[in-house]
Design a protein around this motif. Structure first.
Motif, short mmCIF file in Angstrom:
data_model
loop_
_atom_site.label_atom_id
_atom_site.label_comp_id
_atom_site.label_asym_id
_atom_site.label_seq_id
_atom_site.Cartn_x
_atom_site.Cartn_y
_atom_site.Cartn_z
N PHE A 1 17.81 -12.07 -3.82
CA PHE A 1 17.21 -11.00 -4.41
C PHE A 1 17.93 -9.82 -4.46
O PHE A 1 18.63 -9.40 -3.47
N LEU A 2 18.21 -9.23 -5.65
CA LEU A 2 18.93 -7.95 -6.01
C LEU A 2 18.08 -7.00 -5.93
O LEU A 2 17.57 -6.67 -7.01
N PRO A 3 17.96 -6.24 -4.81
CA PRO A 3 16.98 -5.15 -5.02
C PRO A 3 17.31 -3.81 -5.69
O PRO A 3 18.52 -3.64 -5.92
N SER A 4 16.38 -3.12 -6.05
CA SER A 4 16.83 -1.73 -6.54
C SER A 4 17.40 -0.82 -5.30
O SER A 4 17.31 -1.45 -4.09
N ILE A 5 17.80 0.30 -5.54
CA ILE A 5 18.50 0.89 -4.42
C ILE A 5 17.41 1.44 -3.75
O ILE A 5 17.72 1.56 -2.17
N ARG A 6 16.15 1.92 -4.03
CA ARG A 6 15.02 2.32 -3.30
C ARG A 6 14.51 1.31 -2.32
O ARG A 6 14.41 1.38 -1.21
N ALA A 7 14.45 -0.12 -2.82
CA ALA A 7 13.81 -1.14 -2.14
C ALA A 7 15.22 -1.49 -1.07
O ALA A 7 14.74 -1.92 0.16
N LEU A 8 16.33 -1.15 -1.27
CA LEU A 8 17.42 -1.52 -0.44
C LEU A 8 17.19 -0.71 0.75
O LEU A 8 17.56 -0.87 1.95
N ASP B 1 0.84 -1.26 0.09
CA ASP B 1 -0.14 0.15 -0.06
C ASP B 1 0.73 1.21 -0.06
O ASP B 1 1.84 1.28 0.71
N ALA B 2 0.24 2.22 -0.68
CA ALA B 2 0.98 3.52 -0.62
C ALA B 2 0.68 4.25 0.65
O ALA B 2 -0.35 4.57 0.88
N ASP B 3 1.76 4.45 1.63
CA ASP B 3 1.83 5.04 2.68
C ASP B 3 3.02 5.75 3.19
O ASP B 3 4.10 5.67 2.22
N THR B 4 3.12 6.25 4.40
CA THR B 4 4.25 6.99 4.82
C THR B 4 5.81 6.04 4.67
O THR B 4 6.64 6.25 4.23
N ALA B 5 5.57 4.92 5.10
CA ALA B 5 6.51 3.93 5.08
C ALA B 5 7.07 3.30 3.80
O ALA B 5 8.04 3.35 3.44
N SER B 6 6.30 3.34 2.85
CA SER B 6 6.37 2.97 1.09
C SER B 6 6.74 4.06 0.26
O SER B 6 6.96 3.89 -0.78
N ALA B 7 6.64 5.52 0.92
CA ALA B 7 6.87 6.44 0.09
C ALA B 7 8.02 6.57 -0.88
O ALA B 7 7.86 7.24 -2.01
N GLY B 8 9.09 5.91 -0.29
CA GLY B 8 10.36 6.11 -1.13
C GLY B 8 10.40 5.05 -2.50
O GLY B 8 11.10 5.27 -3.23
N LEU B 9 9.34 4.13 -2.37
CA LEU B 9 9.28 3.04 -3.29
C LEU B 9 8.28 3.76 -4.77
O LEU B 9 7.61 4.55 -4.57
N LEU B 10 8.69 3.16 -5.70
CA LEU B 10 8.26 3.53 -7.12
C LEU B 10 6.74 2.93 -7.00
O LEU B 10 6.47 1.82 -6.77
N PRO B 11 5.77 3.46 -7.92
CA PRO B 11 4.64 2.88 -8.20
C PRO B 11 4.55 1.81 -9.03
O PRO B 11 5.53 1.47 -9.88
#
Length: 509
Positions: free
Chosen positions: A493-500, A230-240
């Motif tokens: 899993f090799l994450p994106s920089i955002r997911a890392l 879900d799009a919330d404060t915690a996930s704000a840095g991740l891409l849609p």
């Protein structure tokens, strides 16, 4: 239409491979202190896929196993939405059978790895040798140790316990058996220009971006499943997510990294082919080339093509500019040869003429019905990007044949590949093409290099290798030994920089 790739969010290994950096070392680690690990990961200088000028002299990459994400505090609701293969792990028993990881290759024999995330019984010894993450260091000659030392401060020792450090060697783009390596790789469609929905009548080397990066369309024109939150404060840095804009995409710009330690019996390989050749080095090299599918110099055993192959530049990479269309009987390159197994270079409609005539024939449902035409899936759905490195010293064919005592040196490959769908890409290739004794209608033989030679139900002999002969009976080489043994392995899993940063911020926990 998919959005453009933000290279600053992608780890550089996907795009580059860092071949110009001849030194590399892989640290397999377990999380010792969660807060210290998160702190180190938040500031880790992970190298992105942005192409600077000049090229970087050092690079670092980070990838996690499913137990590693759990150890960081990532919630099970997120972890369980990664692929089943990643979550259950490479050492899951039924998977081991499919991959050929039995007997000498069995996870119980591995030096590292081998403990499933969802294991029903706790085995402390197996658990402790299974990594939570791998930190990969790359550097130009003479710079590796200094780079490692400067990167492993700031709480590294407090954060992690070392399972194993995997060293690598620079064998001048030659794998330990002595054959040129790294010649054939798919060309990633970074611009997302390919039309994946029309059938492929001719072999092409261009693969959809979504085959190697999550969050983009794959060869089916679809998005591979991955965790969406879900799009919330915690996930704000991740891409849609492109296919669910109201969600945030944990997988986007990341991929799965498969790592396997493959120990190679170089002496055993050359002494076997040498015995078959009566001790003649030239004849031994010919037989070895038939088993590999290329000469030691990397030349294919079939003629190079003059017509264009999409994704292959004839001037830059001529040794990759070929198909097996002109060798339907396997006389030039045996059907069971290693390079023919791992990349059959076929199409969606094998045996059909190309061009407008081929399209009309295909649309009408006609076309040749050769024995082997429908035995294999189209190769474009099963490509991987290889990023492995050799280890150990060089042992030449001549020296291996002359050795009168057992070779006490280690030789092998830290196999690394990237793919967005472990099951359809790496596992299909390994199980259906490399380990299978029924590849391309064959019987009694698995991959001549990577086969484990273990008998299977309905096929007690798996140690043959057949070489078709023009106008005569095929030559059968029997009693192949196991030349490659799996020493360890895991799915990461090799994450994106955002997911890392998302994981390191203990979000989703």
């Amino acid at each position: 239409m998919s959005s453009e790739v933000n290279y600053s969010d992608v780890q550089g290994l996907v795009r580059f491979g860092y071949g110009w950096m001849k030194e590399a070392s892989y640290f397999l680690l377990r999380v010792k202190d969660v807060e210290a690990a998160r702190s180190w990961l938040r500031s880790a200088p992970v190298t992105t896929a942005v192409k600077p000028i000049p090229l970087p002299r050092t690079a670092m990459q980070v990838a996690f196993t499913a137990p590693g994400l759990h150890a960081l505090g990532v919630s099970d609701s997120i972890i369980n939405n990664f692929s089943h293969e990643f979550v259950s792990g490479m050492a899951e028993p039924s998977r081991s059978r499919r991959l050929g990881d039995v007997e000498n290759n069995a996870p119980s024999e591995w030096e590292w790895g081998g403990y499933p995330y969802d294991a029903k019984q706790d085995d402390p010894g197996a658990r402790e040798k299974t990594p939570h993450l791998v930190v990969m260091f790359f550097a130009k000659k003479g710079l590796l140790e200094g780079f490692v030392q400067s990167s492993t401060g700031n709480g590294w020792n407090e954060a992690f316990a070392e399972v194993r450090r995997l060293e690598t060697s620079d064998l001048d783009e030659t794998e330990p058996f002595g054959f040129a390596d790294g010649i054939s790789q798919p060309e990633i469609d970074w611009g997302q220009e390919r039309d994946m929905l029309t059938g492929q009548l001719d072999y092409g080397n261009v693969a959809a971006l979504g085959e190697f990066l999550l969050g983009y369309r794959n060869e089916y024109g679809k998005y591979t499943d991955r965790p969406l939150v879900d799009a919330d404060t915690a996930s704000a840095g991740l891409l849609p997510a492109e296919d669910a804009p109201e969600k945030r995409d944990v997988g986007r710009n990341g991929t799965y990294l498969v790592m396997r330690d493959l120990q190679q019996d170089v002496q055993g390989f050359w002494q076997f082919v040498g015995a078959q050749a009566g001790g003649d080095l030239t004849e031994a090299e010919k037989l070895a080339a038939s088993m590999v599918g290329r000469t030691k110099q990397g030349d294919p055993l079939v003629p190079l093509q003059q017509k264009e192959i999409p994704g292959i530049d004839l001037k830059k990479n001529p040794k990759n500019h070929f198909t097996f269309d002109g060798d339907p009987s396997g006389v030039q390159c045996p059907f069971g040869a290693h390079v023919r197994r791992v990349n059959p270079r076929n199409t969606d409609y094998p045996g059909r003429p190309s061009g407008l005539l081929g399209k009309i024939i295909t649309m009408l449902g006609f076309g040749p019905k050769g024995f082997r035409h429908d035995l294999m899936s189209s190769v474009r759905y099963h490509r991987i990007i290889r990023r492995g490195r050799e280890y150990g010293s060089r042992l030449t064919a001549a020296r291996a044949l002359a050795l009168g005592e057992p070779d006490d040196q280690e030789h092998g490959l830290h196999f690394v590949c990237l793919n967005a769908n472990i099951l359809r890409q790496f596992e299909f290739l390994q199980g259906a093409w490399i380990a299978s004794t029924k590849f391309s209608g064959l019987t009694g033989e698995s991959d001549p290099l990577l086969g484990n030679r273990a008998p299977i139900r309905g096929c007690p002999v798996t140690s043959d290798f057949n070489i078709p002969q023009e106008g005569g009976l095929r030559r059968r080489v029997s009693g192949l030994e196991q030349f490659v043994t799996v020493q360890g392995g895991a799915y990461f899993f090799l994450p994106s920089i955002r997911a890392l940063r998302y994981f390191a911020g203990s979000q989703g926990g």
